[in-house]
Every structure is written in structure tokens, then in C-alpha cells.
Scaffold this motif. Structure first.
Motif, PDB file in Angstrom:
ATOM      1  N   TYR A   1       0.773  -1.195  -0.079  1.00 20.27           N
ATOM      2  CA  TYR A   1      -0.065  -0.075  -0.130  1.00 20.27           C
ATOM      3  C   TYR A   1       0.842   1.315   0.047  1.00 20.27           C
ATOM      4  CZ  TYR A   1       0.479  -1.374   4.958  1.00 20.27           C
ATOM      5  OH  TYR A   1       0.987  -1.690   6.150  1.00 20.27           O
ATOM      6  N   ARG A   2       0.493   2.345  -0.594  1.00 24.05           N
ATOM      7  CA  ARG A   2       1.215   3.363  -0.760  1.00 24.05           C
ATOM      8  C   ARG A   2       0.375   4.848  -0.781  1.00 24.05           C
ATOM      9  NH1 ARG A   2       3.976   2.799  -6.732  1.00 24.05           N
ATOM     10  NH2 ARG A   2       1.692   3.135  -7.194  1.00 24.05           N
ATOM     11  N   VAL A   3       0.948   5.922  -0.543  1.00 23.54           N
ATOM     12  CA  VAL A   3       0.417   7.095  -0.743  1.00 23.54           C
ATOM     13  C   VAL A   3       0.946   7.823  -1.995  1.00 23.54           C
ATOM     14  CG1 VAL A   3       0.014   9.490   0.200  1.00 23.54           C
ATOM     15  CG2 VAL A   3       0.342   7.555   1.792  1.00 23.54           C
ATOM     16  N   VAL A   4      -0.139   8.130  -2.926  1.00 21.41           N
ATOM     17  CA  VAL A   4       0.207   8.786  -4.272  1.00 21.41           C
ATOM     18  C   VAL A   4      -0.459  10.134  -4.370  1.00 21.41           C
ATOM     19  CG1 VAL A   4       0.334   8.324  -6.802  1.00 21.41           C
ATOM     20  CG2 VAL A   4       0.622   6.224  -5.358  1.00 21.41           C
ATOM     21  N   TYR A   5       0.370  11.018  -4.676  1.00 16.08           N
ATOM     22  CA  TYR A   5      -0.250  12.359  -4.437  1.00 16.08           C
ATOM     23  C   TYR A   5       0.291  13.449  -5.358  1.00 16.08           C
ATOM     24  CZ  TYR A   5      -2.934  15.684  -1.717  1.00 16.08           C
ATOM     25  OH  TYR A   5      -4.283  16.677  -1.554  1.00 16.08           O
ATOM     26  N   GLU A   6      -0.439  13.963  -6.314  1.00 13.13           N
ATOM     27  CA  GLU A   6      -0.084  15.027  -7.227  1.00 13.13           C
ATOM     28  C   GLU A   6       0.212  16.245  -6.600  1.00 13.13           C
ATOM     29  OE1 GLU A   6       0.430  13.804 -10.319  1.00 13.13           O
ATOM     30  OE2 GLU A   6      -0.523  12.090  -9.955  1.00 13.13           O
ATOM     31  N   MET A   7       1.240  16.792  -6.916  1.00 15.15           N
ATOM     32  CA  MET A   7       1.625  18.078  -6.173  1.00 15.15           C
ATOM     33  C   MET A   7       2.706  18.833  -7.434  1.00 15.15           C
ATOM     34  SD  MET A   7       4.076  16.861  -3.211  1.00 15.15           S
ATOM     35  CE  MET A   7       2.889  16.298  -2.333  1.00 15.15           C
ATOM     36  N   THR A   8       3.260  19.916  -7.016  1.00 18.55           N
ATOM     37  CA  THR A   8       4.051  20.406  -7.987  1.00 18.55           C
ATOM     38  C   THR A   8       5.317  20.972  -7.128  1.00 18.55           C
ATOM     39  OG1 THR A   8       2.918  22.586  -7.540  1.00 18.55           O
ATOM     40  CG2 THR A   8       2.460  21.402  -9.458  1.00 18.55           C
ATOM     41  N   ALA A   9       6.445  21.261  -7.755  1.00 15.89           N
ATOM     42  CA  ALA A   9       7.686  21.908  -7.427  1.00 15.89           C
ATOM     43  C   ALA A   9       7.996  23.243  -8.003  1.00 15.89           C
ATOM     44  CB  ALA A   9       8.935  20.992  -7.526  1.00 15.89           C
ATOM     45  N   LEU A  10       8.351  24.098  -6.951  1.00 14.61           N
ATOM     46  CA  LEU A  10       8.921  25.548  -7.658  1.00 14.61           C
ATOM     47  C   LEU A  10      10.269  25.553  -8.208  1.00 14.61           C
ATOM     48  CD1 LEU A  10       7.566  28.318  -7.860  1.00 14.61           C
ATOM     49  CD2 LEU A  10       8.512  28.770  -5.716  1.00 14.61           C
ATOM     50  N   GLU A  11      10.384  26.109  -9.372  1.00 19.84           N
ATOM     51  CA  GLU A  11      11.661  26.199  -9.847  1.00 19.84           C
ATOM     52  C   GLU A  11      11.924  27.596 -10.390  1.00 19.84           C
ATOM     53  OE1 GLU A  11      14.141  23.725 -13.150  1.00 19.84           O
ATOM     54  OE2 GLU A  11      12.188  24.376 -13.758  1.00 19.84           O
TER      55      GLU A  11
ATOM     56  N   GLY B   1      11.743  33.577 -15.077  1.00 28.35           N
ATOM     57  CA  GLY B   1      10.683  33.586 -13.912  1.00 28.35           C
ATOM     58  C   GLY B   1      10.388  32.397 -13.225  1.00 28.35           C
ATOM     59  N   ILE B   2       9.578  32.258 -12.510  1.00 32.66           N
ATOM     60  CA  ILE B   2       9.268  30.627 -11.662  1.00 32.66           C
ATOM     61  C   ILE B   2       8.721  30.072 -12.761  1.00 32.66           C
ATOM     62  CG2 ILE B   2       8.875  32.025  -9.655  1.00 32.66           C
ATOM     63  CD1 ILE B   2       6.061  31.790  -9.841  1.00 32.66           C
ATOM     64  N   ASN B   3       8.725  28.749 -12.343  1.00 28.40           N
ATOM     65  CA  ASN B   3       8.274  27.551 -13.215  1.00 28.40           C
ATOM     66  C   ASN B   3       7.819  26.428 -12.135  1.00 28.40           C
ATOM     67  OD1 ASN B   3       7.797  26.085 -15.671  1.00 28.40           O
ATOM     68  ND2 ASN B   3       9.580  24.788 -15.188  1.00 28.40           N
ATOM     69  N   LEU B   4       6.626  25.902 -12.649  1.00 31.27           N
ATOM     70  CA  LEU B   4       6.343  24.638 -12.068  1.00 31.27           C
ATOM     71  C   LEU B   4       6.517  23.387 -12.731  1.00 31.27           C
ATOM     72  CD1 LEU B   4       2.729  26.001 -10.793  1.00 31.27           C
ATOM     73  CD2 LEU B   4       4.835  26.015  -9.534  1.00 31.27           C
ATOM     74  N   ILE B   5       6.989  22.472 -11.717  1.00 32.25           N
ATOM     75  CA  ILE B   5       7.265  21.059 -12.397  1.00 32.25           C
ATOM     76  C   ILE B   5       6.137  20.075 -11.686  1.00 32.25           C
ATOM     77  CG2 ILE B   5       8.831  19.033 -12.283  1.00 32.25           C
ATOM     78  CD1 ILE B   5      11.128  21.279 -11.953  1.00 32.25           C
ATOM     79  N   ALA B   6       5.244  19.415 -12.505  1.00 34.58           N
ATOM     80  CA  ALA B   6       4.264  18.534 -11.886  1.00 34.58           C
ATOM     81  C   ALA B   6       4.960  17.315 -11.255  1.00 34.58           C
ATOM     82  CB  ALA B   6       3.471  17.988 -12.878  1.00 34.58           C
ATOM     83  N   ILE B   7       4.771  17.023  -9.841  1.00 27.96           N
ATOM     84  CA  ILE B   7       5.405  16.132  -9.200  1.00 27.96           C
ATOM     85  C   ILE B   7       4.446  15.051  -8.928  1.00 27.96           C
ATOM     86  CG2 ILE B   7       6.599  15.572  -6.927  1.00 27.96           C
ATOM     87  CD1 ILE B   7       8.566  16.805  -9.070  1.00 27.96           C
ATOM     88  N   ARG B   8       4.584  13.822  -9.193  1.00 26.37           N
ATOM     89  CA  ARG B   8       4.076  12.757  -8.452  1.00 26.37           C
ATOM     90  C   ARG B   8       4.658  12.120  -7.060  1.00 26.37           C
ATOM     91  NH1 ARG B   8       1.498   8.984 -12.751  1.00 26.37           N
ATOM     92  NH2 ARG B   8       0.175  11.065 -12.764  1.00 26.37           N
ATOM     93  N   ALA B   9       4.252  12.536  -6.021  1.00 31.16           N
ATOM     94  CA  ALA B   9       5.010  11.983  -4.799  1.00 31.16           C
ATOM     95  C   ALA B   9       4.487  10.780  -4.494  1.00 31.16           C
ATOM     96  CB  ALA B   9       4.858  13.160  -3.687  1.00 31.16           C
ATOM     97  N   ILE B  10       5.358   9.760  -4.328  1.00 31.15           N
ATOM     98  CA  ILE B  10       4.758   8.277  -3.911  1.00 31.15           C
ATOM     99  C   ILE B  10       5.548   8.010  -2.477  1.00 31.15           C
ATOM    100  CG2 ILE B  10       4.834   5.918  -4.479  1.00 31.15           C
ATOM    101  CD1 ILE B  10       5.039   6.870  -7.370  1.00 31.15           C
ATOM    102  N   GLY B  11       4.769   7.921  -1.621  1.00 33.04           N
ATOM    103  CA  GLY B  11       5.188   7.439  -0.147  1.00 33.04           C
ATOM    104  C   GLY B  11       5.124   5.887  -0.067  1.00 33.04           C
ATOM    105  N   LEU B  12       6.448   5.392   0.353  1.00 32.05           N
ATOM    106  CA  LEU B  12       6.575   3.797   0.470  1.00 32.05           C
ATOM    107  C   LEU B  12       6.802   3.380   1.970  1.00 32.05           C
ATOM    108  CD1 LEU B  12       9.191   3.628  -2.601  1.00 32.05           C
ATOM    109  CD2 LEU B  12       6.847   3.214  -2.719  1.00 32.05           C
ATOM    110  N   ASN B  13       6.511   2.318   2.043  1.00 33.40           N
ATOM    111  CA  ASN B  13       6.658   1.543   3.509  1.00 33.40           C
ATOM    112  C   ASN B  13       7.983   1.003   3.583  1.00 33.40           C
ATOM    113  OD1 ASN B  13       6.804   0.327   5.905  1.00 33.40           O
ATOM    114  ND2 ASN B  13       5.481  -1.187   5.350  1.00 33.40           N
ATOM    115  N   VAL B  14       9.003   1.961   3.997  1.00 32.69           N
ATOM    116  CA  VAL B  14      10.293   1.625   3.929  1.00 32.69           C
ATOM    117  C   VAL B  14      11.095   1.574   5.370  1.00 32.69           C
ATOM    118  CG1 VAL B  14      11.048   2.827   1.847  1.00 32.69           C
ATOM    119  CG2 VAL B  14      11.002   4.167   3.755  1.00 32.69           C
ATOM    120  N   THR B  15      10.072   0.805   6.131  1.00 32.53           N
ATOM    121  CA  THR B  15      10.594   0.902   7.606  1.00 32.53           C
ATOM    122  C   THR B  15      11.462  -0.180   7.849  1.00 32.53           C
ATOM    123  OG1 THR B  15       8.084   1.117   8.435  1.00 32.53           O
ATOM    124  CG2 THR B  15       9.601   0.134   9.779  1.00 32.53           C
ATOM    125  N   GLY B  16      12.529   0.267   8.616  1.00 38.10           N
ATOM    126  CA  GLY B  16      13.780  -0.533   8.701  1.00 38.10           C
ATOM    127  C   GLY B  16      14.679  -0.641   7.553  1.00 38.10           C
TER     128      GLY B  16
END
Length: 847
Positions: free
Chosen positions: A95-105, A110-125
Motif C-alpha cells: 500500500y502506498r500514498v500517491v499524491y499529485e503536487m508541484t515543485a517550484l523552480e 521567472g518561476i516555473n512549476l514542475i508537476a510532481i507525483r509524490a509516492i510514499g513507500l513503506n520503508v520501515t527498517g
């Protein structure tokens, strides 16, 4: 009478005519090399992908929530999956957390936005995921101190970036990026990178079916510890929104589909709203890579076959003229007691020798080019694992094909030589006798101008027409060379025309995409803000989402994107053609490619799978959701470059989805001044004043992204042009050498009669110009035909290439053929200055 001396003559002939045989050998080697490059490359690519999928445990399917903000309790996932594992062959799940966000560059513009797909993984230990694992390229893996915890030891968010994103933006371990979790440029969260990774899930970097080919310039992946990401989103550590499942090897597709249906039911009965399970083959990244591989399959067949056909023809022409040149020798040999079978074997032995040598060289070329091609291509895709196979069957096939081609090319000349009667063969070849008659062209010149052509012109014309076989074969050889170069180089022009066709029919200057859907009122507020800017002429909303189409006439299912627009504000220039059609509120407009796959026509119905929402409460927002199939009438069939798209109106979308005040995820903007400066100015305002923006793209941005995608196809083009230029050079070399050597006696006679070497060279040059012009005139339409076939092999269900050859490409191709022909002819014609005129005039004329 011993036959050993007869076979020795084979080697003497090869030594005497070594340049001709070298040219044929090069052609055979190139044909075998093309075969030995493309087929092993296809096998290596397929097995590389399979190896990567296996080593990193690519999920067989996944389930995800309808909206990314919705959550699935982890304990409920475990409960359902543990129960299902007792009934189905499930190897593992994550199971994961998948979330669409952006990064500021920050850039110079000027400023630019990069579309980011952030994926949270179970990396315990420090564990690695058992499904959709990652391959570490640089930096380090996660440790427990990277995970969020309540102690003071946690003081920053860390992440691994996908290697494509890291490479494009020069991100290294310890680089920091600012992430916009809430879509507001004034509220950023700093994330420190600890390395970069490759992933089987995104070998082909595809954001969605709506965005199948984004550039790393504007889209990328970040992988974070799940607990850190949950903390960033203000979720509890018991909430996720994505579940990936890996089946045991060898599990039937039917059982996987059965499990998918069962999971949907279990989650629905638990009150969890999820999308229909997404099988591996329906993931846009996996599908995009398969489409690319399918196009490669076409090239595996088309291009080597093209080269081999030319090699057969060139071998036949060369051997025919060699037999004609040795007509008297054949007669003498047979008069001395050698049988027709011996003569037959002699000329077939040419084919065996050239085929064997060319085949062996082709195998070596294939091995070298395969390694180079695989390394460059997989380097562009950033594939973590690579497979290089040794294929003895392909090597054997190469040798067999090479020998077969040469034997086919030698068969008719060998047969004709074996049928010669000795007494007749020892006479002069009637075809070589100068006929001395006035040519049709001479008469035409006299009739048009009223004057006799000059003597030099007559000589040139009669040299061309007196031996039609030689002239025609030369024209065909040069024409094929021109076609090879012009059509392969024309693919680059076709790439440009295809990129232009994708955006030229769009009526907007800037396309603003949200991270997720926004409710109608929120979108209207954004549109009002945008319309207040002085640079803007008009802003209006749009929707794009994925769907599945099928029909009652086929079992095929097509995943494509629907673009929802208002007919009165249609921002696309539909090309309905003679069949008619229109974009209205009563049906759907599909592309010609989609209509062909579904076997439907104008006015017929297709079946569309779509979500149906029933809102039960606005505050708080509550709704029921299900996927249903509906029949929709085809109101228009448009000729488009991009096939995987269709259009419907807001009225039709609301009728299908069952919701008033339809949400939107796109805003289209028309500018008063569509200049680059104006587009960049409005883009900056969008980023600063509109929240939850994923990207703001102009047609030029999309063309640039497509151009970066085309770099993988341009690699094919580079290989094709390399083979084409080499093959064209060998054809020119062989044809030109034969032309020069066949006329040594003729030239020696002219020189003996007092003509200068310079005049002879000018005469050859003039004849070459006439032949070249004829070959090019015939070659231009054939180049378009050849390019059409090549473009069809590159085209796939997603993209149909526009066939185009620009004037510059044609002129460059003409220049290459002209320079190559003149240089080769000049090199050998200069050899006339060293001829023994007395010896050469004793030779018989050959044709």
C-alpha cells in the motif's frame, strides 16, 4: 579435362573486378547488418523490459481511490488482502500514498512549476517494496531516521528522485527542491534529495492517458518514506490511497481479472470508494512502451527487407553485366570441353563467395550496432537492467539470407551463360554494336530549335541510347540511392510536420491544467481572475479524462482521453473531410484511427465506459460512484495526428456522468497578442495567482515536449540514415565503376583518334548529369512512396505520422548523390590517362 582451372578463374575474375565485387559485398553486408541489428535489438529490448519488470516486481494491477484526497485505512487493506491471499495466488502487495503536487523552480524567465507525483513507500527498517521496487543509481537508500517521527530527531523531509528528473534539472544528492503541497507558490515545503532511482513502473515516463509523453522538464517522480508523506499531507499513519498487487508467476489472466473484481467488491462493501482496478497493460507508462515497441517491430521487417530487395536487384544487374562482358570467354571455355553445368556452377559460385563474405561482415556489423543501439536507447529511457543476448539462430538466418540473395541475384545470369552456344558466344554481342542511328531526342531537338545538335551533344546522346541496358540499370541504381537517402532523411521532416499538426488546429494560446479536478464555482472564480488580465482575450474551462471505448462490431477496447468542450467555444479545428459530421450536444467526435479500430461510421453508436456520480450531500461532500457503459452516437469522424482522443460537449458529459455543475481540470486561454513574451507573462501570472495549477503550457511547449519524446525515434532515424547512406554509396560505387570499365575500349579508340583526355572527362560528366537528372526526377515521387511506408511503420495507435519531405532535404539528397557519383566517376575516369591505348583498342566492346 580438369575443372580446377575453371574455378580458379572465379578468383581471377573477383581479383580483376574487385571493386564491383566489393560494392556487391558491401550491399549484402549492409542488408545482413540491418537484419542483424534490428531483430536482436528487438529481442534484447523485449527481454530487458521483462527482466526489469521481474527484478523490480512490477505490479500486475493496482487499485486507487477516485480522488487522491480520499483515504483507505491500512488495517482494512491488510484485512481484505490477507483474506484474499488464502483464495488467490497473490505473491505480494504494497500500500502506498500517491499524491499529485508541484515543485517550484526559479529560472531566468521567472518561476516555473514542475508537476510532481509524490509516492510514499513503506520503508520501515530500510526495507525495499516487494512490489514496484526501485533501483538505486546515485546516493543512498532510506534509513529509519529519514521517516517522520514524534521525536526531535526528525527535522526535514527527504526523497529519492527519478533519474530522468534528476538528470534534466541537474539534481544531485543533497539538492533541495521546494514542493507546493497546497498548490500555492507562497506556501512551499523544502525536500532534500538523497539520491536518484529507476523504476519499472515508469520506464516510459507517462503522467496519465491525458499526458502520455510529458518531458522531464515539467513532470517527475519523488519517492518518500510513507510516514513522512503522511505527515506532510496531515494524514494519519493509518491512511493510504493506493494498493499494488503482484501475482505469482504463471497466474492466468482470467484469475487475475477475477481477483480484481473481487477486490473492487470487497472495498465497496467496506464503504471505500475506489476506481476500477487498473491492470498492468492499462497503465499509460506500460502501454506507451508497448506502442513504441510495436513500431520497432515494423522497422524490424520493413527496413531490412527494403535493403535486401535492393541488394538482390544490384547483384542481378552486376552479374548480368559481368556475364555479358565475358560472353566470348564463356564460348571459348565451352568449346574447350567444359559442360554447361560447369559454367552454371562458376557463376553461382560468385554468389556463394560474395554471400558468405557479405554475410560474415554483416553479422559483425549487426553485433557492433546492436550493442551501440541498445546502450544509447536504454540510456535515454534510463532502464535499470539491460539484457544482451547471443542469438545463433539469427546469425544462421543472416548467413542463409545473404547466400540466398546472392544466389538469386546470380541465378538468371548464370542460367543465361550456361545456355550459350559456343560458336554464337564467341561472336560479338549484338547488344554491344554501336547502332549509329539518329536518336529520338536528337530529332526532337532539331524539330523544336530548327538546328542540328552539336557533335558533342550527339555523341553524349548516342552513348546514352546505344546501350539501353547499361543506361537504364545506371538510372535505376542512382534512383534507388536517392530514394534511400531522401526518404530516411525525410522522416525528420515528417517529425516536424507531425509536431506542428498536433497543435496547429488548437484555438488556444495557453492551456492551464489543475493538479486535480476543481468544482465549477472555483473554476469560474479562476476564469474571472484570468479574464481580468489585459493580455487575455478569453478564458474558458475544459475537461480531459480517460475512458474506454468499444463497439458492437469488434472485441477491441481502446483507452483514450475525452476532451469535454462547449460546441459554441470549440477550440479545436476538426477535419471532417468529405464524410461530413459536426461537434454538437448529441454525441461524440472520434478520430479516423479510432473509427477504423472500432469499425464504426458516422451516425453509428459506440460504447463508452464512464463514471456516474450521484451527489447525496454538498456539505460535507458525499456521493455514490460507479462505472457504467453507455451508448453514444458518433456525430463526427475527424482526421487527426493523435489518435487516442475524442471530443464531447458539456451537455453530453453531464448526461453521462449525472452531475450538474460539472467539475473541470483545465482552463484554455486565448490571448490578444500570442507572442512569446505575452505567453510567458500570462504564464507567470497563472503561477502566482491561480492555486492548484499543475502546468501552464503553450503549443510551443507541447511541441518541445513531443520533440524530446521523438529523440527516441530519432535514434532509429540515425541508424536508418547511416545504413542508407552506406548502401547508396555502395550502389553508386558499383554502378559507376562498371560504367567506366565497360567503356575502356571505346575511350581508348576516341583518344587514339586525337581527342583530348579533358574532352573525354567532360563527356562522361555530361552523361552523368543527364542520368542523374533522370534518376532524381523518377526518385522524388518514389521517395514519397517509400517515406509513406516508413512513416506507417513508425505510426502506432497513439500517433500517426504526417508524410512530408522538405525542399532542403531534397536538395541535400541531390547534392549527396551528385557529389558521390561525380567523385567516383572522376576517380576512375582519371585512370584513362594511364591506359595503354594500343592494348585497350584490341578489347571487344561490352554492354
Amino acid at each position: 579435362m580438369p575443372r580446377r582451372s575453371l574455378y580458379k578463374s572465379v578468383w581471377r575474375d573477383i581479383s580483376t573486378h574487385k571493386m564491383q565485387f566489393l560494392g556487391i559485398t558491401i550491399m549484402i553486408a549492409l542488408g545482413a547488418g540491418a537484419l542483424g541489428t534490428f531483430i536482436p535489438s528487438y529481442y534484447n529490448l523485449s527481454r530487458t523490459y521483462d527482466t526489469t519488470y521481474e527484478n523490480l516486481g512490477l505490479a500486475d494491477f493496482r487499485v486507487t481511490t477516485v480522488l487522491q484526497t480520499e483515504k483507505i485505512p491500512v488495517d482494512k487493506v491488510d484485512e481484505i488482502m490477507q483474506d484474499l491471499m488464502t483464495e488467490y495466488p497473490i505473491a505480494s502487495y504494497e500500500y502506498r500514498v500517491v499524491y499529485e503536487m508541484t515543485a517550484l523552480e526559479n529560472t531566468t524567465e521567472g518561476i516555473n512549476l514542475i508537476a510532481i507525483r509524490a509516492i510514499g513507500l513503506n520503508v520501515t527498517g530500510g526495507r525495499h517494496p516487494t512490489v514496484n521496487d526501485l533501483a538505486l543509481f546515485n546516493g543512498r537508500w532510506f534509513v529509519d531516521s529519514d521517516r517522520w517521527n514524534d521525536s526531535e530527531s526528525f527535522n526535514e523531509y527527504v526523497a529519492l528522485a527519478d533519474t530522468k528528473l534528476a538528470t534534466f534539472h541537474n539534481l544531485t544528492p543533497n539538492s533541495r527542491i521546494n514542493v507546493l503541497v497546497e498548490g500555492d507558490v507562497n506556501k512551499t515545503t523544502e525536500v532534500r534529495l538523497i539520491g536518484d532511482v529507476g523504476t519499472a513502473e515508469y520506464l516510459w515516463l507517462a503522467a496519465s492517458w491525458q499526458d502520455l509523453m510529458p518531458s522531464s522538464r515539467r513532470f517527475g517522480l519523488l519517492f518518500m518514506p510513507m510516514s513522512s508523506m503522511q505527515h506532510m499531507l496531515s494524514w494519519s499513519n493509518n491512511e493510504v490511497n493506493d494498493v499494488c498487487v503482484l501475482m505469482e508467476p504463471g497466474t492466468p489472466i482470467s484469475m487475475r481479472d477475477q481477483l480484481m473484481n473481487e477486490m473492487e467488491k470487497r472495498f465497496a462493501s467496506a464503504g471505500i470508494s475506489i476506481m476500477p482496478a487498473i491492470p498492468r497493460e492499462d497503465e499509460p507508462s506500460y502501454a506507451g512502451l508497448q506502442l513504441d515497441l510495436e513500431g520497432f517491430v515494423e522497422m524490424v521487417v520493413v527496413f531490412p527487407a527494403f535493403i535486401l530487395m535492393i541488394a538482390i536487384f544490384s547483384t542481378y544487374v552486376t552479374m548480368s553485366r559481368l556475364v555479358a562482358a565475358q560472353r566470348q570467354e564463356v564460348g571459348i571455355t565451352m568449346a574447350l570441353g567444359y559442360s554447361r553445368k560447369d559454367i552454371y556452377k562458376k557463376y553461382l559460385s560468385y554468389g556463394l563467395i560474395v554471400g558468405a563474405v557479405g554475410g560474415i561482415i554483416g553479422v559483425i556489423i549487426g553485433e557492433i550496432f546492436t550493442r551501440w543501439f541498445i546502450n544509447v536507447y536504454l540510456g535515454m529511457l534510463v532502464v535499470p537492467f539491460r539484457y544482451y543476448g547471443f542469438y545463433p539462430d539469427i546469425i544462421a538466418l543472416n548467413l542463409v539470407v545473404s547466400l540466398t540473395i546472392c544466389l538469386l541475384g546470380c541465378y538468371i545470369p548464370a542460367r543465361s551463360s550456361a545456355k550459350l552456344i559456343p560458336a554464337v558466344a564467341m561472336r560479338d554481342d549484338p547488344a554491344s554494336v554501336v547502332m549509329g542511328r539518329v536518336t529520338l531526342v536528337e530529332r526532337a531537338i532539331k524539330r523544336i530549335t530548327g538546328y542540328e545538335p552539336r557533335v558533342r551533344t550527339k555523341i553524349i546522346l548516342r552513348n546514352l541510347f546505344r546501350n539501353r541496358r547499361r543506361t537504364i540499370s545506371t538510372i535505376i541504381g542512382l534512383m534507388l540511392s536517392f530514394v534511400l537517402i531522401c526518404s530516411t532523411a525525410g522522416m525528420d521532416d515528417s517529425f516536424g510536420a507531425t509536431m506542428n499538426a498536433i497543435t496547429v488546429r488548437e484555438g488556444w494560446n495557453l492551456q492551464v491544467q489543475y493538479i486535480d479536478f476543481k468544482m465549477g464555482n472555483a473554476v469560474n472564480e479562476d476564469i474571472n481572475i484570468i479574464n481580468s488580465w489585459p493580455e487575455v482575450d478569453l478564458a474558458y474551462r475544459g475537461i480531459t479524462f480517460s475512458t474506454v471505448l468499444t463497439s458492437n462490431y469488434t472485441d477491441s477496447e481502446i483507452i483514450l482521453q475525452i476532451r469535454v468542450q462547449d460546441p459554441e467555444n470549440a477550440i479545436h479545428d476538426f477535419q471532417f473531410g468529405s464524410t461530413g459530421g459536426e461537434f454538437n450536444d448529441t454525441g461524440i467526435v472520434i478520430t479516423k484511427g479510432t473509427a477504423k479500430q472500432l469499425r464504426v461510421g458516422l451516425g453509428e453508436k459506440i460504447i463508452i465506459m464512464h463514471p456516474r456520480f450521484n451527489i447525496t450531500s454538498l456539505i460535507p461532500l458525499r456521493y455514490s460512484f460507479q462505472m457504467v457503459n453507455s451508448s453514444v452516437v458518433v456525430t463526427g469522424i475527424s482526421q487527426e495526428t493523435t489518435s487516442l482522443v475524442c471530443w464531447m460537449s458539456y451537455a453530453m458529459a453531464e448526461q453521462l456522468i449525472g452531475q450538474g455543475g460539472l467539475e473541470a481540470n483545465t482552463i484554455y486561454i486565448k490571448l490578444k497578442d500570442p507572442s512569446v513574451d505575452s505567453i510567458n507573462a500570462v504564464k507567470q501570472k497563472v503561477y502566482l495567482h491561480i492555486k492548484s495549477v499543475r502546468s501552464a503550457l503553450s503549443p510551443a511547449d507541447i511541441s518541445r515536449d513531443m520533440g524530446e519524446y521523438m529523440e527516441t525515434l530519432r535514434l532509429f532515424l540515425l541508424v536508418l540514415i547511416g545504413f542508407s547512406v552506406a548502401l547508396a554509396g555502395s550502389i553508386v560505387l558499383t554502378t559507376s565503376i562498371i560504367n567506366v570499365l565497360e567503356r575502356r575500349r571505346e575511350v581508348a579508340t576516341i583518344l587514339t583518334l586525337g581527342s583530348s583526355h579533358r574532352r573525354v572527362e567532360i563527356s562522361f560528366f555530361a552523361e552523368n548529369i543527364v542520368i542523374l537528372v533522370t534518376a532524381i526526377i523518377l526518385g522524388i515521387p518514389m521517395s514519397f512512396e517509400s517515406l509513406t511506408e516508413m512513416a506507417a511503420s513508425f505510426s502506432n495507435d497513439f500517433l500517426e505520422f504526417v508524410v512530408a519531405i522538405g525542399p532542403t532535404t531534397i536538395w541535400i539528397s541531390i547534392a549527396i548523390i551528385f557529389v558521390a557519383t561525380v567523385l567516383v566517376q572522376w576517380f576512375f575516369v582519371r585512370g584513362f590517362r594511364r591506359m595503354d591505348l594500343a592494348q585497350e583498342t584490341k578489347r571487344r566492346t561490352v554492354g
